[in-house]
Scaffold this motif. Structure first.
Motif, PDB file in Angstrom:
ATOM      1  N   VAL A  62      -5.252 -13.483 -35.434  1.00 20.41           N
ATOM      2  CA  VAL A  62      -6.023 -13.486 -36.672  1.00 20.41           C
ATOM      3  C   VAL A  62      -7.494 -13.309 -36.313  1.00 20.41           C
ATOM      4  O   VAL A  62      -7.992 -13.947 -35.383  1.00 20.41           O
ATOM      5  CB  VAL A  62      -5.825 -14.821 -37.436  1.00 20.41           C
ATOM      6  CG1 VAL A  62      -6.723 -14.891 -38.651  1.00 20.41           C
ATOM      7  CG2 VAL A  62      -4.366 -14.998 -37.818  1.00 20.41           C
ATOM      8  N   CYS A  63      -8.195 -12.461 -37.044  1.00 23.38           N
ATOM      9  CA  CYS A  63      -9.618 -12.251 -36.784  1.00 23.38           C
ATOM     10  C   CYS A  63     -10.387 -13.537 -37.067  1.00 23.38           C
ATOM     11  O   CYS A  63     -10.279 -14.094 -38.160  1.00 23.38           O
ATOM     12  CB  CYS A  63     -10.145 -11.124 -37.667  1.00 23.38           C
ATOM     13  SG  CYS A  63     -11.936 -10.925 -37.523  1.00 23.38           S
ATOM     14  N   PRO A  64     -11.195 -14.020 -36.094  1.00 22.99           N
ATOM     15  CA  PRO A  64     -11.938 -15.272 -36.313  1.00 22.99           C
ATOM     16  C   PRO A  64     -13.066 -15.109 -37.333  1.00 22.99           C
ATOM     17  O   PRO A  64     -13.540 -16.088 -37.888  1.00 22.99           O
ATOM     18  CB  PRO A  64     -12.497 -15.594 -34.922  1.00 22.99           C
ATOM     19  CG  PRO A  64     -12.526 -14.290 -34.206  1.00 22.99           C
ATOM     20  CD  PRO A  64     -11.394 -13.465 -34.761  1.00 22.99           C
ATOM     21  N   GLU A  65     -13.473 -13.880 -37.605  1.00 23.50           N
ATOM     22  CA  GLU A  65     -14.577 -13.645 -38.540  1.00 23.50           C
ATOM     23  C   GLU A  65     -14.106 -13.534 -39.976  1.00 23.50           C
ATOM     24  O   GLU A  65     -14.677 -14.130 -40.880  1.00 23.50           O
ATOM     25  CB  GLU A  65     -15.328 -12.361 -38.164  1.00 23.50           C
ATOM     26  CG  GLU A  65     -16.103 -12.458 -36.863  1.00 23.50           C
ATOM     27  CD  GLU A  65     -17.191 -13.535 -36.902  1.00 23.50           C
ATOM     28  OE1 GLU A  65     -17.849 -13.683 -37.948  1.00 23.50           O
ATOM     29  OE2 GLU A  65     -17.351 -14.226 -35.876  1.00 23.50           O
ATOM     30  N   CYS A  66     -13.059 -12.737 -40.202  1.00 24.02           N
ATOM     31  CA  CYS A  66     -12.684 -12.469 -41.597  1.00 24.02           C
ATOM     32  C   CYS A  66     -11.268 -12.961 -41.941  1.00 24.02           C
ATOM     33  O   CYS A  66     -10.863 -12.892 -43.098  1.00 24.02           O
ATOM     34  CB  CYS A  66     -12.822 -10.978 -41.919  1.00 24.02           C
ATOM     35  SG  CYS A  66     -11.603  -9.941 -41.125  1.00 24.02           S
ATOM     36  N   GLY A  67     -10.530 -13.441 -40.942  1.00 18.24           N
ATOM     37  CA  GLY A  67      -9.244 -14.067 -41.223  1.00 18.24           C
ATOM     38  C   GLY A  67      -8.089 -13.113 -41.471  1.00 18.24           C
ATOM     39  O   GLY A  67      -6.982 -13.563 -41.773  1.00 18.24           O
ATOM     40  N   THR A  68      -8.307 -11.820 -41.309  1.00 15.77           N
ATOM     41  CA  THR A  68      -7.199 -10.887 -41.509  1.00 15.77           C
ATOM     42  C   THR A  68      -6.407 -10.722 -40.208  1.00 15.77           C
ATOM     43  O   THR A  68      -6.873 -11.079 -39.134  1.00 15.77           O
ATOM     44  CB  THR A  68      -7.694  -9.494 -41.965  1.00 15.77           C
ATOM     45  OG1 THR A  68      -8.543  -8.971 -40.935  1.00 15.77           O
ATOM     46  CG2 THR A  68      -8.452  -9.583 -43.271  1.00 15.77           C
ATOM     47  N   ARG A  69      -5.215 -10.147 -40.353  1.00 14.99           N
ATOM     48  CA  ARG A  69      -4.374  -9.879 -39.180  1.00 14.99           C
ATOM     49  C   ARG A  69      -4.405  -8.390 -38.851  1.00 14.99           C
ATOM     50  O   ARG A  69      -3.371  -7.773 -38.639  1.00 14.99           O
ATOM     51  CB  ARG A  69      -2.928 -10.320 -39.462  1.00 14.99           C
ATOM     52  CG  ARG A  69      -2.796 -11.822 -39.593  1.00 14.99           C
ATOM     53  CD  ARG A  69      -1.356 -12.213 -39.916  1.00 14.99           C
ATOM     54  NE  ARG A  69      -1.229 -13.662 -39.927  1.00 14.99           N
ATOM     55  CZ  ARG A  69      -0.933 -14.391 -38.835  1.00 14.99           C
ATOM     56  NH1 ARG A  69      -0.702 -13.802 -37.685  1.00 14.99           N
ATOM     57  NH2 ARG A  69      -0.854 -15.690 -38.920  1.00 14.99           N
ATOM     58  N   SER A  93      -9.861  -5.273 -31.623  1.00 14.82           N
ATOM     59  CA  SER A  93     -10.913  -4.961 -32.584  1.00 14.82           C
ATOM     60  C   SER A  93     -10.345  -5.128 -33.986  1.00 14.82           C
ATOM     61  O   SER A  93      -9.248  -4.668 -34.287  1.00 14.82           O
ATOM     62  CB  SER A  93     -11.370  -3.515 -32.366  1.00 14.82           C
ATOM     63  OG  SER A  93     -12.332  -3.165 -33.336  1.00 14.82           O
ATOM     64  N   CYS A  94     -11.113  -5.790 -34.845  1.00 14.08           N
ATOM     65  CA  CYS A  94     -10.657  -6.012 -36.211  1.00 14.08           C
ATOM     66  C   CYS A  94     -10.894  -4.759 -37.053  1.00 14.08           C
ATOM     67  O   CYS A  94     -12.029  -4.289 -37.166  1.00 14.08           O
ATOM     68  CB  CYS A  94     -11.389  -7.199 -36.818  1.00 14.08           C
ATOM     69  SG  CYS A  94     -10.908  -7.499 -38.535  1.00 14.08           S
ATOM     70  N   ALA A  95      -9.821  -4.220 -37.632  1.00 19.18           N
ATOM     71  CA  ALA A  95      -9.946  -3.012 -38.453  1.00 19.18           C
ATOM     72  C   ALA A  95     -10.710  -3.308 -39.739  1.00 19.18           C
ATOM     73  O   ALA A  95     -11.285  -2.415 -40.354  1.00 19.18           O
ATOM     74  CB  ALA A  95      -8.558  -2.460 -38.781  1.00 19.18           C
ATOM     75  N   GLU A  96     -10.717  -4.574 -40.149  1.00 17.98           N
ATOM     76  CA  GLU A  96     -11.359  -4.951 -41.411  1.00 17.98           C
ATOM     77  C   GLU A  96     -12.876  -5.101 -41.268  1.00 17.98           C
ATOM     78  O   GLU A  96     -13.637  -4.510 -42.023  1.00 17.98           O
ATOM     79  CB  GLU A  96     -10.746  -6.271 -41.895  1.00 17.98           C
ATOM     80  CG  GLU A  96     -10.973  -6.573 -43.348  1.00 17.98           C
ATOM     81  CD  GLU A  96     -10.292  -5.559 -44.274  1.00 17.98           C
ATOM     82  OE1 GLU A  96     -10.898  -5.238 -45.294  1.00 17.98           O
ATOM     83  OE2 GLU A  96      -9.171  -5.107 -43.944  1.00 17.98           O
ATOM     84  N   CYS A  97     -13.305  -5.889 -40.271  1.00 15.70           N
ATOM     85  CA  CYS A  97     -14.734  -6.204 -40.178  1.00 15.70           C
ATOM     86  C   CYS A  97     -15.383  -5.731 -38.882  1.00 15.70           C
ATOM     87  O   CYS A  97     -16.591  -5.860 -38.721  1.00 15.70           O
ATOM     88  CB  CYS A  97     -14.963  -7.703 -40.363  1.00 15.70           C
ATOM     89  SG  CYS A  97     -14.466  -8.689 -38.941  1.00 15.70           S
ATOM     90  N   GLY A  98     -14.584  -5.205 -37.951  1.00 19.11           N
ATOM     91  CA  GLY A  98     -15.167  -4.653 -36.729  1.00 19.11           C
ATOM     92  C   GLY A  98     -15.459  -5.671 -35.646  1.00 19.11           C
ATOM     93  O   GLY A  98     -16.025  -5.328 -34.609  1.00 19.11           O
ATOM     94  N   SER A  99     -15.078  -6.940 -35.842  1.00 21.40           N
ATOM     95  CA  SER A  99     -15.289  -7.943 -34.806  1.00 21.40           C
ATOM     96  C   SER A  99     -14.455  -7.629 -33.572  1.00 21.40           C
ATOM     97  O   SER A  99     -13.375  -7.050 -33.668  1.00 21.40           O
ATOM     98  CB  SER A  99     -14.868  -9.328 -35.309  1.00 21.40           C
ATOM     99  OG  SER A  99     -15.716  -9.739 -36.333  1.00 21.40           O
ATOM    100  N   SER A 100     -14.976  -8.041 -32.427  1.00 21.88           N
ATOM    101  CA  SER A 100     -14.261  -7.862 -31.169  1.00 21.88           C
ATOM    102  C   SER A 100     -13.833  -9.219 -30.641  1.00 21.88           C
ATOM    103  O   SER A 100     -14.641 -10.141 -30.584  1.00 21.88           O
ATOM    104  CB  SER A 100     -15.179  -7.220 -30.134  1.00 21.88           C
ATOM    105  OG  SER A 100     -15.615  -5.961 -30.585  1.00 21.88           O
TER     106      SER A 100
HETATM  107 ZN   LIG Z   1     -12.255  -9.264 -39.059  1.00 18.01          ZN
END
Ligand SMILES: [Zn+2]
Length: 123
Positions: A35-42, A21-28
């Motif tokens: 790397v999060c495919p939605e927002c690009g953060t690690r 789960s992305c802590a930045e944008c909540g994507s799963s």
């Molecule tokens: Zn994200």
């Protein structure tokens, strides 16, 4: 087989499936992403994944690659988890299933670090 997939499968086998789960944008997403495919953060964190999912599609395979040729026909299911990820696996315990039905995820070990994801109906 990829090391990440072995870890992922062993988690299911132990009754502790995970997703990221992305802590930045909540994507799963599922491993092995870093790397999060939605927002690009690690900022992907491991979380517990449900052990049941909802069938979104299924298809019966009548001819397959040599590895699975002895098992045809078999049914492949795509199932969506409440957490927002999907997995593909072989259907067990029944020959067919409809979209919307609930299935439990499991794995079968097929020799050296070879794992197969399976789904079985819950009712
Ligand atoms: Zn994200």
């Amino acid at each position: 087989m990829q090391p990440w997939f072995v870890d992922f499968a062993e988690g299911i086998d132990d009754g502790n499936p995970i997703y990221l789960s992305c802590a930045e944008c909540g994507s799963s997403v599922l491993p092995p992403r870093t790397v999060c495919p939605e927002c690009g953060t690690r900022t992907l964190e491991e979380r517990s994944l449900s052990e049941t999912a909802t069938v979104t599609a299924s298809t019966t395979i009548f001819s397959s690659i040599p590895k699975f040729a002895d098992e045809t026909p078999y049914t492949v299911v795509i199932a969506a988890f409440d957490e927002g990820v999907q997995l593909t696996g072989q259907l067990r315990e029944t020959d067919s299933i409809e979209p919307g039905e609930t299935v439990a995820v499991d794995v079968e070990e097929r020799g050296d670090d070879e794992w197969l994801i399976t789904f079985s109906p819950t009712d």
